[in-house]
Design an enzyme around this catalytic site. Structure first.
Site, PDB file in Angstrom:
ATOM      1  N   THR A 159      -8.659  36.029 -47.531  1.00 28.33           N
ATOM      2  CA  THR A 159      -9.542  36.085 -46.369  1.00 28.33           C
ATOM      3  C   THR A 159      -9.683  37.531 -45.913  1.00 28.33           C
ATOM      4  O   THR A 159      -8.914  38.405 -46.312  1.00 28.33           O
ATOM      5  CB  THR A 159      -9.039  35.177 -45.228  1.00 28.33           C
ATOM      6  OG1 THR A 159     -10.120  34.950 -44.313  1.00 28.33           O
ATOM      7  CG2 THR A 159      -7.852  35.757 -44.491  1.00 28.33           C
ATOM      8  N   CYS A 183      -9.320  38.703 -35.730  1.00 23.53           N
ATOM      9  CA  CYS A 183      -8.769  37.389 -36.069  1.00 23.53           C
ATOM     10  C   CYS A 183      -7.371  37.561 -36.653  1.00 23.53           C
ATOM     11  O   CYS A 183      -6.985  38.650 -37.068  1.00 23.53           O
ATOM     12  CB  CYS A 183      -9.650  36.688 -37.087  1.00 23.53           C
ATOM     13  SG  CYS A 183     -11.300  36.270 -36.498  1.00 23.53           S
ATOM     14  N   HIS A 213      -7.231  31.122 -40.812  1.00 20.99           N
ATOM     15  CA  HIS A 213      -7.965  32.276 -40.297  1.00 20.99           C
ATOM     16  C   HIS A 213      -8.489  31.880 -38.919  1.00 20.99           C
ATOM     17  O   HIS A 213      -9.506  31.200 -38.804  1.00 20.99           O
ATOM     18  CB  HIS A 213      -9.116  32.606 -41.250  1.00 20.99           C
ATOM     19  CG  HIS A 213      -9.928  33.783 -40.823  1.00 20.99           C
ATOM     20  ND1 HIS A 213     -10.454  34.648 -41.745  1.00 20.99           N
ATOM     21  CD2 HIS A 213     -10.327  34.246 -39.626  1.00 20.99           C
ATOM     22  CE1 HIS A 213     -11.141  35.597 -41.111  1.00 20.99           C
ATOM     23  NE2 HIS A 213     -11.076  35.358 -39.819  1.00 20.99           N
TER      24      HIS A 213
END
Length: 168
Positions: free
Chosen positions: A33, A38, A55
């Site tokens: 990812t 985040c 995530h």
């Protein structure tokens, strides 16, 4: 969870984990990812070489939004439930957390809350709540990063947008 996007590279499945998403996998898969503010939460069970990568965008659920993976608190709760379905106790798991950068280019006055910091703090709090030991972190800073979670080894490669990389 939507249909998994898997790419085969050298006989290894590379599974992309999107924003507000979570993927569960097993060796020889790798979960990947890209993070900014985040937080990426990697949870691993070394004995069976299985793990999950969430995530999450925001620290905690505060509305009736259906996608629980958007939030750190509910993402971790769902991850734990998936491990429990496999009869794996949370105290047998290990975690690594990544992301939480402060990347607000327009916030020169310091008005916006530091969402990245809040995400990391919530991840630490929730993992502690479930007695999951955090064995590595690559958090904060002002650059985003790409992470690749290798379910064969439990290692996570973290590559900052500057190109600097480190294995955790």
């Amino acid at each position: 969870m939507d249909l998994e996007k898997k790419i085969i590279i050298n006989d290894v499945y590379l599974v992309h984990v999107g924003i507000a998403d979570m993927k569960f996998g097993k060796s020889p898969e790798k979960l990947k990812t890209v993070l900014g503010s985040c937080v990426g939460i990697c949870v691993y069970y070394p004995r069976l070489k299985i793990g999950a990568l969430a995530h999450a965008m925001l620290p905690q659920k505060h509305s009736n939004i259906i996608n629980e993976f958007k939030f750190v608190d509910t993402s971790i709760e769902r991850m734990i439930k998936n491990f429990e379905k496999l009869k794996i106790s949370s105290c047998d798991l290990q975690a690594k957390i990544f992301g939480g950068a402060k990347i607000y280019f327009s916030d020169t006055a310091g008005i916006l809350p530091d969402i990245g910091k809040m995400n990391v703090e919530m991840a630490r709090k929730m993992l502690k709540k479930f007695n999951i030991k955090i064995i590595a972190e690559d958090v904060f800073g002002d650059l985003g990063r790409t992470i690749i979670f290798d379910l064969q080894t439990g290692n996570v490669l973290s590559r900052l947008f500057s190109g600097v990389e480190k294995c955790y």
